[in-house]
Design an enzyme around this catalytic site. Structure first.
Site, PDB file in Angstrom:
ATOM      1  N   THR A  59       0.820  -1.212   0.000  1.00  0.00           N
ATOM      2  CA  THR A  59       0.000   0.000   0.000  1.00  0.00           C
ATOM      3  C   THR A  59       0.853   1.262   0.000  1.00  0.00           C
ATOM      4  OG1 THR A  59      -1.523   1.265   1.388  1.00  0.00           O
ATOM      5  CG2 THR A  59      -0.107  -0.264   2.532  1.00  0.00           C
ATOM      6  N   ASP A  60       0.259   2.367  -0.457  1.00  0.00           N
ATOM      7  CA  ASP A  60       0.980   3.647  -0.418  1.00  0.00           C
ATOM      8  C   ASP A  60       1.132   4.165   1.016  1.00  0.00           C
ATOM      9  OD1 ASP A  60      -1.685   4.354   0.041  1.00  0.00           O
ATOM     10  OD2 ASP A  60      -1.796   5.857  -1.556  1.00  0.00           O
ATOM     11  N   GLU A  61       0.364   3.610   1.957  1.00  0.00           N
ATOM     12  CA  GLU A  61       0.390   4.137   3.329  1.00  0.00           C
ATOM     13  C   GLU A  61       1.750   3.938   4.001  1.00  0.00           C
ATOM     14  OE1 GLU A  61      -2.996   3.440   5.774  1.00  0.00           O
ATOM     15  OE2 GLU A  61      -4.343   3.475   4.074  1.00  0.00           O
ATOM     16  N   TYR A  77      -1.508  -0.446  11.099  1.00  0.00           N
ATOM     17  CA  TYR A  77      -1.697  -1.113   9.800  1.00  0.00           C
ATOM     18  C   TYR A  77      -0.515  -0.832   8.882  1.00  0.00           C
ATOM     19  CZ  TYR A  77      -3.194  -1.559   4.916  1.00  0.00           C
ATOM     20  OH  TYR A  77      -3.241  -1.856   3.578  1.00  0.00           O
ATOM     21  N   LYS A  91       2.415  -3.319   7.297  1.00  0.00           N
ATOM     22  CA  LYS A  91       2.647  -3.506   5.853  1.00  0.00           C
ATOM     23  C   LYS A  91       4.095  -3.114   5.515  1.00  0.00           C
ATOM     24  CE  LYS A  91       0.094  -4.560   2.998  1.00  0.00           C
ATOM     25  NZ  LYS A  91      -0.351  -5.888   2.477  1.00  0.00           N
TER      26      LYS A  91
HETATM   27  P1  NAD Z   1      -9.707  -7.136   2.463  1.00  0.00           P
HETATM   28  O1  NAD Z   1      -9.661  -6.845   3.934  1.00  0.00           O
HETATM   29  O2  NAD Z   1     -10.953  -6.848   1.704  1.00  0.00           O
HETATM   30  O3  NAD Z   1      -9.370  -8.679   2.213  1.00  0.00           O
HETATM   31  C1  NAD Z   1      -8.357  -9.353   2.903  1.00  0.00           C
HETATM   32  C2  NAD Z   1      -8.556 -10.848   2.681  1.00  0.00           C
HETATM   33  O4  NAD Z   1      -7.501 -11.533   3.381  1.00  0.00           O
HETATM   34  C3  NAD Z   1      -9.882 -11.390   3.229  1.00  0.00           C
HETATM   35  O5  NAD Z   1     -10.483 -12.261   2.296  1.00  0.00           O
HETATM   36  C4  NAD Z   1      -9.468 -12.138   4.498  1.00  0.00           C
HETATM   37  O6  NAD Z   1     -10.321 -13.223   4.813  1.00  0.00           O
HETATM   38  C5  NAD Z   1      -8.058 -12.608   4.133  1.00  0.00           C
HETATM   39  N1  NAD Z   1      -7.218 -12.841   5.316  1.00  0.00           N
HETATM   40  C6  NAD Z   1      -7.063 -12.012   6.384  1.00  0.00           C
HETATM   41  N2  NAD Z   1      -6.240 -12.576   7.285  1.00  0.00           N
HETATM   42  C7  NAD Z   1      -5.858 -13.778   6.779  1.00  0.00           C
HETATM   43  C8  NAD Z   1      -5.012 -14.820   7.244  1.00  0.00           C
HETATM   44  N3  NAD Z   1      -4.388 -14.734   8.436  1.00  0.00           N
HETATM   45  N4  NAD Z   1      -4.834 -15.908   6.453  1.00  0.00           N
HETATM   46  C9  NAD Z   1      -5.457 -16.006   5.247  1.00  0.00           C
HETATM   47  N5  NAD Z   1      -6.287 -15.065   4.781  1.00  0.00           N
HETATM   48  C10 NAD Z   1      -6.489 -13.952   5.527  1.00  0.00           C
HETATM   49  O7  NAD Z   1      -8.450  -6.361   1.867  1.00  0.00           O
HETATM   50  P2  NAD Z   1      -8.278  -5.640   0.451  1.00  0.00           P
HETATM   51  O8  NAD Z   1      -8.740  -4.240   0.575  1.00  0.00           O
HETATM   52  O9  NAD Z   1      -8.783  -6.512  -0.617  1.00  0.00           O
HETATM   53  O10 NAD Z   1      -6.682  -5.591   0.388  1.00  0.00           O
HETATM   54  C11 NAD Z   1      -5.931  -6.668  -0.174  1.00  0.00           C
HETATM   55  C12 NAD Z   1      -4.461  -6.323  -0.118  1.00  0.00           C
HETATM   56  O11 NAD Z   1      -4.214  -5.121  -0.825  1.00  0.00           O
HETATM   57  C13 NAD Z   1      -3.946  -6.090   1.312  1.00  0.00           C
HETATM   58  O12 NAD Z   1      -2.659  -6.652   1.401  1.00  0.00           O
HETATM   59  C14 NAD Z   1      -3.902  -4.566   1.434  1.00  0.00           C
HETATM   60  O13 NAD Z   1      -2.900  -4.184   2.330  1.00  0.00           O
HETATM   61  C15 NAD Z   1      -3.563  -4.167   0.008  1.00  0.00           C
HETATM   62  N6  NAD Z   1      -4.045  -2.831  -0.407  1.00  0.00           N
HETATM   63  C16 NAD Z   1      -5.360  -2.470  -0.243  1.00  0.00           C
HETATM   64  C17 NAD Z   1      -5.794  -1.223  -0.717  1.00  0.00           C
HETATM   65  C18 NAD Z   1      -7.237  -0.794  -0.597  1.00  0.00           C
HETATM   66  O14 NAD Z   1      -7.557   0.359  -0.941  1.00  0.00           O
HETATM   67  N7  NAD Z   1      -8.158  -1.629  -0.186  1.00  0.00           N
HETATM   68  C19 NAD Z   1      -4.883  -0.353  -1.320  1.00  0.00           C
HETATM   69  C20 NAD Z   1      -3.546  -0.753  -1.461  1.00  0.00           C
HETATM   70  C21 NAD Z   1      -3.142  -2.003  -1.005  1.00  0.00           C
HETATM   71  O1  TDX Z   2     -16.044   6.509   8.583  1.00  0.00           O
HETATM   72  C1  TDX Z   2     -15.068   7.014   8.010  1.00  0.00           C
HETATM   73  N1  TDX Z   2     -14.945   8.379   7.999  1.00  0.00           N
HETATM   74  C2  TDX Z   2     -13.890   9.025   7.411  1.00  0.00           C
HETATM   75  O2  TDX Z   2     -13.817  10.261   7.418  1.00  0.00           O
HETATM   76  C3  TDX Z   2     -14.046   6.215   7.369  1.00  0.00           C
HETATM   77  C4  TDX Z   2     -14.134   4.725   7.359  1.00  0.00           C
HETATM   78  C5  TDX Z   2     -12.999   6.878   6.784  1.00  0.00           C
HETATM   79  N2  TDX Z   2     -12.901   8.234   6.808  1.00  0.00           N
HETATM   80  C6  TDX Z   2     -11.733   8.879   6.163  1.00  0.00           C
HETATM   81  C7  TDX Z   2     -10.380   8.362   6.631  1.00  0.00           C
HETATM   82  C8  TDX Z   2      -9.528   8.498   5.391  1.00  0.00           C
HETATM   83  O3  TDX Z   2      -8.997   9.810   5.315  1.00  0.00           O
HETATM   84  O4  TDX Z   2     -11.803   8.555   4.768  1.00  0.00           O
HETATM   85  C9  TDX Z   2     -10.496   8.289   4.226  1.00  0.00           C
HETATM   86  C10 TDX Z   2     -10.470   6.880   3.652  1.00  0.00           C
HETATM   87  O5  TDX Z   2     -10.562   5.988   4.749  1.00  0.00           O
HETATM   88  P1  TDX Z   2     -10.505   4.385   4.564  1.00  0.00           P
HETATM   89  O6  TDX Z   2     -11.545   3.994   3.576  1.00  0.00           O
HETATM   90  O7  TDX Z   2     -10.521   3.786   5.925  1.00  0.00           O
HETATM   91  O8  TDX Z   2      -9.110   4.188   3.833  1.00  0.00           O
HETATM   92  P2  TDX Z   2      -7.601   4.584   4.252  1.00  0.00           P
HETATM   93  O9  TDX Z   2      -7.450   4.751   5.704  1.00  0.00           O
HETATM   94  O10 TDX Z   2      -7.195   5.722   3.369  1.00  0.00           O
HETATM   95  O11 TDX Z   2      -6.830   3.226   3.829  1.00  0.00           O
HETATM   96  C11 TDX Z   2      -7.180   2.547   2.596  1.00  0.00           C
HETATM   97  O12 TDX Z   2      -6.260   2.783   1.575  1.00  0.00           O
HETATM   98  C12 TDX Z   2      -5.024   2.134   1.607  1.00  0.00           C
HETATM   99  C13 TDX Z   2      -7.351   1.035   2.806  1.00  0.00           C
HETATM  100  O13 TDX Z   2      -8.230   0.791   3.876  1.00  0.00           O
HETATM  101  C14 TDX Z   2      -6.052   0.341   3.021  1.00  0.00           C
HETATM  102  O14 TDX Z   2      -6.237  -1.062   3.093  1.00  0.00           O
HETATM  103  C15 TDX Z   2      -5.138   0.649   1.879  1.00  0.00           C
HETATM  104  O15 TDX Z   2      -3.890   0.100   2.106  1.00  0.00           O
END
Ligand code: NAD
Ligand code: TDX
Length: 350
Positions: free
Chosen positions: A131-133, A156, A160
Site C-alpha cells: 500500500t501507499d500508506e 496497519y 505492511k
Molecule cells: P480485504 O480486507 O478486503 O481482504 C483481505 C482478505 O484476506 C480477506 O479475504 C481475508 O479473509 C483474508 N485474510 C485475512 N487474514 C488472513 C489470514 N491470516 N490468512 C489467510 N487469509 C487472511 O483487503 P483488500 O482491501 O482486498 O486488500 C488486499 C491487499 O491489498 C492487502 O494486502 C492490502 O494491504 C492491500 N491494499 C489495499 C488497498 C485498498 O484500498 N483496499 C490499497 C492498497 C493495497
Molecule cells: O467513517 C469514516 N470516515 C472518514 O472520514 C471512514 C471509514 C474513513 N474516513 C476517512 C479516513 C480516510 O482519510 O476517509 C479516508 C479513507 O478511509 P478508509 O476507507 O478507511 O481508507 P484509508 O485509511 O485511506 O486506507 C485505505 O487505503 C489504503 C485502505 O483501507 C487500506 O487497506 C489501503 O492500504
C-alpha cells in the site's frame, strides 16, 4: 501448466484478481487461500467458483505448517500475496492481529517459497501486494515515488511496511525472485462496508449519519479496483525481479468533496430532493495519527509496462454506487453478526 497461489482471494481486491486470472488464463491452476475473516466472503467469487482451473483452500497464513504442506502438495510456481488485515481503524483498536497476519503470515509464505523453490528460479515469482500508506503522509504538494522513504504512522501501515522489508530482505539475502507494488486507495464492487466509499453508500441509502473524521480535509488518491487488478496482472508477468512499482489513479479527492459528490449522486439515484443526503454529514473525532494526504507517482509503471487507469472517477463512482444499490442482499449479509458488533464499537461510541 502453472499453479499460482493467490492469498486473500475472497477479499475485496483479491476477488477481482482471482476473477481476472481464472478467466484470462485457463491454462493456469489458480489456488485461492483465504482464512475467511469478517472481510473474506466466498460469495464474492460465485461467478468463477465452478471453473475447472480454480480451487479454494480455507486456511490461515499464520499457520506455518499448513503453508509449508500446501507448497509441498501444490508445487506453486508463483504467489500473489494479498491476504492481510487491511483496515486502519481496526489496527488502532487491535494492533496485534495486524502483526500476526501481515508480518508473520508474510514471513511464513516467504519461508515456504524459499524452501520449495530450489531450481529454475527464473520461472518463479513471489509478488507482494502493498500500500501507499507505508510512505506516510504528504503535505499540500508532492507525490510518493518508489524512492520515497518509508514513514508509516498507523499500526496497519507499520505492519505492511515491515512485511515489505521482509520481502526485500528475502530477495537480497536468499535471492528469492520477488516483486512488490504499492497502491493507492481502491474503490469498486465487493469492498467491505467499513471503508469510506461503501460505508457511506450504505449509510446514505439507510438514512444513517455519515461520520466524517476531523474536518474532512484529508486527501486520498482513488483507483478503480479492476485497474489495480490489471496492473497486478502486468507486474506479475512482466515486472522486473527485485523491483517496486507504485500504482495510483492520478485522482486526488479531499474526503469532504468526495462525500458531497456521493451525496449528490445518491440523491439523484434515490429520487431524493437535492441536499437531502448531505444533511447526514456528521463531523466526528478525528482518526488517531490520521495521514493528511496520499498521492502516487505511477510513471515507472506507465513507462515500463504501459499501464494507465482506464476509468474516469465520476464514471467509476456511479458504477460503484449502482452496484451497491443493486446488491443490497450482499450488503445485508456482510453487515450482520460480527460486523454489526464492530460497527457499534467503532461508531456508536464516538
Ligand atoms: P480485504 O480486507 O478486503 O481482504 C483481505 C482478505 O484476506 C480477506 O479475504 C481475508 O479473509 C483474508 N485474510 C485475512 N487474514 C488472513 C489470514 N491470516 N490468512 C489467510 N487469509 C487472511 O483487503 P483488500 O482491501 O482486498 O486488500 C488486499 C491487499 O491489498 C492487502 O494486502 C492490502 O494491504 C492491500 N491494499 C489495499 C488497498 C485498498 O484500498 N483496499 C490499497 C492498497 C493495497
Ligand atoms: O467513517 C469514516 N470516515 C472518514 O472520514 C471512514 C471509514 C474513513 N474516513 C476517512 C479516513 C480516510 O482519510 O476517509 C479516508 C479513507 O478511509 P478508509 O476507507 O478507511 O481508507 P484509508 O485509511 O485511506 O486506507 C485505505 O487505503 C489504503 C485502505 O483501507 C487500506 O487497506 C489501503 O492500504
Amino acid at each position: 501448466m502453472k499453479t499460482i497461489l493467490i492469498t486473500g482471494g475472497a477479499g475485496f481486491i483479491g476477488s477481482h484478481v482471482v476473477r481476472l486470472f481464472v478467466k484470462k488464463y485457463p491454462d493456469y491452476r489458480i489456488v485461492n487461500l483465504d482464512k475467511l475473516t469478517y472481510a473474506g466472503n466466498l460469495a464474492n467469487l460465485k461467478d468463477v467458483e465452478k471453473y475447472p482451473n480454480y480451487s479454494f483452500v480455507k486456511g490461515d497464513i499464520v499457520d506455518g505448517d499448513l503453508i509449508r504442506k500446501l507448497f509441498e502438495e501444490k508445487q506453486f510456481s508463483g504467489v500473489i500475496h494479498l491476504a492481510a488485515e487491511s483496515h486502519v481503524d481496526r489496527s488502532i483498536s487491535n494492533p496485534t492481529e495486524f502483526v500476526f497476519t501481515n508480518v508473520i503470515g508474510t514471513v511464513n509464505l516467504l519461508n515456504a517459497a524459499r524452501h520449495s523453490w530450489k531450481e529454475q528460479l527464473e520461472e518463479k515469482r513471489f509478488y507482494h501486494i502493498s500500500t501507499d500508506e507505508v510512505y506516510g503522509s504528504l503535505g499540500e504538494a508532492g507525490l510518493f515515488t518508489e524512492e520515497t522513504r518509508y514513514d508509516p504512522h498507523s499500526p496497519y501501515s507499520a505492519s505492511k511496511a515491515s512485511s515489505d522489508h521482509f520481502v526485500r530482505a528475502y530477495h537480497d539475502t536468499f535471492g528469492l525472485p520477488v516483486v512488490i507494488s504499492n497502491c493507492s486507495n481502491n474503490y469498486g464492487s465487493f469492498q467491505f462496508p467499513e471503508k469510506l466509499i461503501p460505508l457511506f453508500i450504505h449509510n446514505i441509502r439507510n438514512n444513517k449519519p455519515l461520520p466524517v473524521y476531523g474536518k474532512g480535509e484529508n486527501v486520498r488518491d482513488w483507483l478503480w479496483v479492476e485497474d489495480h487488478a490489471r496492473a497486478i496482472d502486468e507486474i506479475f508477468h512482466r515486472g522486473r525481479v527485485g523491483q517496486t512499482y507504485n500504482i495510483g489513479g492520478h485522482n486526488e479527492w479531499k474526503n469532504i468533496d468526495l462525500i458531497r459528490l456521493m451525496c449528490r449522486i445518491m440523491d439523484r439515484k434515490l429520487n431524493r430532493v437535492g441536499g437531502t443526503s448531505e444533511k447526514l454529514i456528521t463531523y466526528v473525532k478525528d482518526r488517531a495519527g490520521h495521514d493528511l494526504r496520499y498521492a502516487i507517482d505511477s510513471s515507472k509503471l506507465q513507462r515500463e509496462l504501459n499501464w494507465t487507469p482506464s476509468l474516469q472517477f465520476e464514471e467509476g463512482l456511479e458504477k460503484t454506487i449502482d452496484w451497491y444499490l443493486e446488491n443490497e442482499a450482499w450488503l445485508q449479509e456482510v453487515t450482520s453478526g460480527d460486523y454489526q458488533k464492530y460497527y457499534e464499537e467503532q461508531y456508536l461510541k464516538r
